[in-house]
Design a protein around this motif. Structure first.
Motif, PDB file in Angstrom:
ATOM      1  N   TYR A  71      17.661  -6.776  11.984  1.00  0.00           N
ATOM      2  CA  TYR A  71      17.071  -7.759  11.074  1.00  0.00           C
ATOM      3  C   TYR A  71      15.618  -7.965  11.497  1.00  0.00           C
ATOM      4  CZ  TYR A  71      22.040  -8.708  10.292  1.00  0.00           C
ATOM      5  OH  TYR A  71      23.382  -8.591  10.027  1.00  0.00           O
ATOM      6  N   ALA A  72      14.690  -7.483  10.682  1.00  0.00           N
ATOM      7  CA  ALA A  72      13.266  -7.566  11.016  1.00  0.00           C
ATOM      8  C   ALA A  72      12.550  -8.460  10.005  1.00  0.00           C
ATOM      9  CB  ALA A  72      12.640  -6.177  11.022  1.00  0.00           C
ATOM     10  N   PRO A  73      12.124  -9.655  10.401  1.00  0.00           N
ATOM     11  CA  PRO A  73      11.345 -10.507   9.491  1.00  0.00           C
ATOM     12  C   PRO A  73      10.109  -9.759   9.006  1.00  0.00           C
ATOM     13  CG  PRO A  73      12.028 -11.728  11.444  1.00  0.00           C
ATOM     14  CD  PRO A  73      12.351 -10.286  11.702  1.00  0.00           C
ATOM     15  N   TRP A  74       9.698 -10.005   7.769  1.00  0.00           N
ATOM     16  CA  TRP A  74       8.580  -9.257   7.205  1.00  0.00           C
ATOM     17  C   TRP A  74       7.310  -9.413   8.026  1.00  0.00           C
ATOM     18  CZ3 TRP A  74       9.888  -5.468   4.469  1.00  0.00           C
ATOM     19  CH2 TRP A  74      10.972  -5.525   3.567  1.00  0.00           C
ATOM     20  N   ALA A  75       7.112 -10.564   8.631  1.00  0.00           N
ATOM     21  CA  ALA A  75       5.900 -10.785   9.425  1.00  0.00           C
ATOM     22  C   ALA A  75       5.878  -9.929  10.687  1.00  0.00           C
ATOM     23  CB  ALA A  75       5.778 -12.264   9.795  1.00  0.00           C
ATOM     24  N   SER A  76       7.040  -9.409  11.101  1.00  0.00           N
ATOM     25  CA  SER A  76       7.097  -8.568  12.299  1.00  0.00           C
ATOM     26  C   SER A  76       6.904  -7.091  11.970  1.00  0.00           C
ATOM     27  CB  SER A  76       8.434  -8.758  13.020  1.00  0.00           C
ATOM     28  OG  SER A  76       9.501  -8.239  12.235  1.00  0.00           O
ATOM     29  N   VAL A  77       6.853  -6.765  10.679  1.00  0.00           N
ATOM     30  CA  VAL A  77       6.645  -5.380  10.241  1.00  0.00           C
ATOM     31  C   VAL A  77       5.151  -5.142  10.062  1.00  0.00           C
ATOM     32  CG1 VAL A  77       7.117  -3.679   8.435  1.00  0.00           C
ATOM     33  CG2 VAL A  77       8.889  -5.322   9.095  1.00  0.00           C
ATOM     34  N   THR A  78       4.646  -4.081  10.662  1.00  0.00           N
ATOM     35  CA  THR A  78       3.220  -3.776  10.545  1.00  0.00           C
ATOM     36  C   THR A  78       2.935  -2.652   9.558  1.00  0.00           C
ATOM     37  OG1 THR A  78       3.321  -2.239  12.425  1.00  0.00           O
ATOM     38  CG2 THR A  78       2.788  -4.545  12.905  1.00  0.00           C
TER      39      THR A  78
ATOM     40  N   GLY B  95       4.735  12.855  -7.590  1.00  0.00           N
ATOM     41  CA  GLY B  95       4.428  13.360  -6.261  1.00  0.00           C
ATOM     42  C   GLY B  95       5.093  12.613  -5.129  1.00  0.00           C
ATOM     43  N   LYS B  96       5.967  11.650  -5.451  1.00  0.00           N
ATOM     44  CA  LYS B  96       6.606  10.843  -4.409  1.00  0.00           C
ATOM     45  C   LYS B  96       8.114  11.030  -4.431  1.00  0.00           C
ATOM     46  CE  LYS B  96       3.135   7.173  -4.882  1.00  0.00           C
ATOM     47  NZ  LYS B  96       2.927   5.767  -5.294  1.00  0.00           N
ATOM     48  N   THR B  97       8.704  10.975  -3.260  1.00  0.00           N
ATOM     49  CA  THR B  97      10.157  10.967  -3.154  1.00  0.00           C
ATOM     50  C   THR B  97      10.633   9.517  -3.140  1.00  0.00           C
ATOM     51  OG1 THR B  97      10.156  10.892  -0.737  1.00  0.00           O
ATOM     52  CG2 THR B  97      10.067  13.073  -1.777  1.00  0.00           C
ATOM     53  N   HIS B  98      11.942   9.352  -3.209  1.00  0.00           N
ATOM     54  CA  HIS B  98      12.507   8.005  -3.139  1.00  0.00           C
ATOM     55  C   HIS B  98      12.123   7.324  -1.829  1.00  0.00           C
ATOM     56  CE1 HIS B  98      16.349   5.314  -3.324  1.00  0.00           C
ATOM     57  NE2 HIS B  98      15.280   4.664  -3.693  1.00  0.00           N
ATOM     58  N   ALA B  99      12.105   8.105  -0.743  1.00  0.00           N
ATOM     59  CA  ALA B  99      11.738   7.556   0.563  1.00  0.00           C
ATOM     60  C   ALA B  99      10.276   7.121   0.583  1.00  0.00           C
ATOM     61  CB  ALA B  99      12.003   8.585   1.651  1.00  0.00           C
ATOM     62  N   ASP B 100       9.398   7.914  -0.053  1.00  0.00           N
ATOM     63  CA  ASP B 100       7.980   7.549  -0.121  1.00  0.00           C
ATOM     64  C   ASP B 100       7.812   6.211  -0.831  1.00  0.00           C
ATOM     65  OD1 ASP B 100       7.065   9.873   1.133  1.00  0.00           O
ATOM     66  OD2 ASP B 100       7.088  10.986  -0.749  1.00  0.00           O
ATOM     67  N   TRP B 101       8.495   6.078  -1.961  1.00  0.00           N
ATOM     68  CA  TRP B 101       8.380   4.860  -2.751  1.00  0.00           C
ATOM     69  C   TRP B 101       8.887   3.653  -1.972  1.00  0.00           C
ATOM     70  CZ3 TRP B 101      11.882   1.299  -4.661  1.00  0.00           C
ATOM     71  CH2 TRP B 101      11.378   0.403  -5.613  1.00  0.00           C
ATOM     72  N   LEU B 102      10.031   3.813  -1.299  1.00  0.00           N
ATOM     73  CA  LEU B 102      10.587   2.691  -0.532  1.00  0.00           C
ATOM     74  C   LEU B 102       9.682   2.339   0.646  1.00  0.00           C
ATOM     75  CD1 LEU B 102      12.772   0.636  -0.035  1.00  0.00           C
ATOM     76  CD2 LEU B 102      14.110   2.387   1.149  1.00  0.00           C
ATOM     77  N   GLY B 103       9.081   3.352   1.282  1.00  0.00           N
ATOM     78  CA  GLY B 103       8.143   3.081   2.360  1.00  0.00           C
ATOM     79  C   GLY B 103       6.979   2.232   1.887  1.00  0.00           C
ATOM     80  N   GLU B 104       6.507   2.497   0.674  1.00  0.00           N
ATOM     81  CA  GLU B 104       5.420   1.695   0.110  1.00  0.00           C
ATOM     82  C   GLU B 104       5.870   0.262  -0.157  1.00  0.00           C
ATOM     83  OE1 GLU B 104       3.992   3.632  -3.358  1.00  0.00           O
ATOM     84  OE2 GLU B 104       2.983   5.249  -2.259  1.00  0.00           O
ATOM     85  N   GLN B 105       7.107   0.105  -0.643  1.00  0.00           N
ATOM     86  CA  GLN B 105       7.623  -1.247  -0.899  1.00  0.00           C
ATOM     87  C   GLN B 105       7.698  -2.059   0.396  1.00  0.00           C
ATOM     88  OE1 GLN B 105       8.246  -2.359  -4.150  1.00  0.00           O
ATOM     89  NE2 GLN B 105       7.210  -0.407  -4.471  1.00  0.00           N
ATOM     90  N   ILE B 106       8.132  -1.407   1.473  1.00  0.00           N
ATOM     91  CA  ILE B 106       8.234  -2.097   2.763  1.00  0.00           C
ATOM     92  C   ILE B 106       6.854  -2.513   3.250  1.00  0.00           C
ATOM     93  CG2 ILE B 106       8.830  -1.777   5.201  1.00  0.00           C
ATOM     94  CD1 ILE B 106      11.127   0.049   4.234  1.00  0.00           C
ATOM     95  N   THR B 107       5.880  -1.608   3.143  1.00  0.00           N
ATOM     96  CA  THR B 107       4.514  -1.917   3.567  1.00  0.00           C
ATOM     97  C   THR B 107       3.931  -3.061   2.748  1.00  0.00           C
ATOM     98  OG1 THR B 107       4.141   0.372   4.290  1.00  0.00           O
ATOM     99  CG2 THR B 107       2.196  -0.977   3.865  1.00  0.00           C
ATOM    100  N   GLU B 108       4.170  -3.043   1.432  1.00  0.00           N
ATOM    101  CA  GLU B 108       3.643  -4.104   0.565  1.00  0.00           C
ATOM    102  C   GLU B 108       4.238  -5.462   0.919  1.00  0.00           C
ATOM    103  OE1 GLU B 108       4.267  -2.991  -3.475  1.00  0.00           O
ATOM    104  OE2 GLU B 108       2.914  -1.255  -3.377  1.00  0.00           O
ATOM    105  N   ARG B 109       5.516  -5.504   1.224  1.00  0.00           N
ATOM    106  CA  ARG B 109       6.135  -6.776   1.589  1.00  0.00           C
ATOM    107  C   ARG B 109       5.607  -7.278   2.927  1.00  0.00           C
ATOM    108  NH1 ARG B 109      11.932  -8.229  -0.735  1.00  0.00           N
ATOM    109  NH2 ARG B 109      11.878  -7.047  -2.680  1.00  0.00           N
ATOM    110  N   ALA B 110       5.375  -6.353   3.842  1.00  0.00           N
ATOM    111  CA  ALA B 110       4.814  -6.741   5.136  1.00  0.00           C
ATOM    112  C   ALA B 110       3.400  -7.295   4.964  1.00  0.00           C
ATOM    113  CB  ALA B 110       4.803  -5.548   6.084  1.00  0.00           C
ATOM    114  N   GLU B 111       2.602  -6.647   4.124  1.00  0.00           N
ATOM    115  CA  GLU B 111       1.238  -7.118   3.874  1.00  0.00           C
ATOM    116  C   GLU B 111       1.240  -8.469   3.170  1.00  0.00           C
ATOM    117  OE1 GLU B 111      -0.411  -3.906   1.676  1.00  0.00           O
ATOM    118  OE2 GLU B 111      -0.923  -2.710   3.456  1.00  0.00           O
ATOM    119  N   ALA B 112       2.190  -8.675   2.264  1.00  0.00           N
ATOM    120  CA  ALA B 112       2.299  -9.966   1.573  1.00  0.00           C
ATOM    121  C   ALA B 112       2.618 -11.080   2.570  1.00  0.00           C
ATOM    122  CB  ALA B 112       3.365  -9.900   0.486  1.00  0.00           C
TER     123      ALA B 112
END
Length: 203
Positions: A77-84, A149-166
């Protein structure tokens, strides 16, 4: 609202295997012949443990306040603020505060899927070969462009990064990352182990 991501193929294949095992277990119980039946049950138990831990259990969950990663034997369980950040190669690697990296079991990006994603770049956003066939709506075109040009993993990686930045923009403080052993996986493993011992003991 939680969003759950997993390998659809592995998930479906896992449940097909569970149905197969259930039918065979009933048949073995009804036609019990002693040691041979116990050995068959033990083999089914061991294989089911592998299928459950690698195909049915793994999932990546995007919750409101944290990222939940369900791997075969642990849940993190990783809080979004702990994701870089999140990077994608064959798998998604989530980088956490304190120079720690969390590898996601699912979804992964195979070479075949990545090649298919590359072929989508520049493809015409139209269904069929004839002008009389319906074209994609604006929403469908936008989705096609977003995935180009993106795989499902690429797209999900972007979603994780966006939530961390938010979470960073909101000024949230990084909270400790929590980890728990997967009790369900160990229960399935214990059942399989019990069947193996029974197969060895039964004359």
């Amino acid at each position: 609202m939680k969003q759950i991501y997993r390998s659809r193929f592995a998930f479906v294949l896992g449940w097909v295997w569970v149905a197969f095992v259930a039918l065979n277990t009933v048949d073995l119980i009804l036609r019990f012949t002693g040691k041979s039946s116990m050995v068959a049950l033990a083999v089914l138990g061991v294989l089911t443990t592998i299928v459950y831990t690698t195909a049915l259990r793994p999932a990546t969950v995007l919750a409101e306040d944290e990222l939940v990663v369900r791997n075969p034997l642990r849940t993190t369980y990783a809080p979004w603020a702990s994701v870089t950040d999140a990077t994608v190669s064959h798998s998604i690697n989530v980088h956490l505060a304190g120079d720690r990296t969390l590898r996601l079991w699912t979804p992964t990006s195979s070479a075949r899927e990545r090649a298919k994603a590359r072929r989508r770049v520049g493809a015409r956003p139209q269904r069929g070969r004839f002008p009389t066939e319906p074209t994609l709506s604006k929403g469908e075109q936008a989705a096609a462009e977003a995935f180009a040009g993106k795989t499902h993993a690429d797209w999900l990686g972007e979603q994780i990064t966006e939530r961390a930045e938010a979470a960073d923009r909101r000024g949230e403080q990084a909270a400790p990352v929590r980890e728990k052993w997967a009790i369900d996986s160990f229960v399935v493993l214990a059942v399989a182990l019990a069947l193996v011992i029974a197969a060895l003991v039964v004359p």
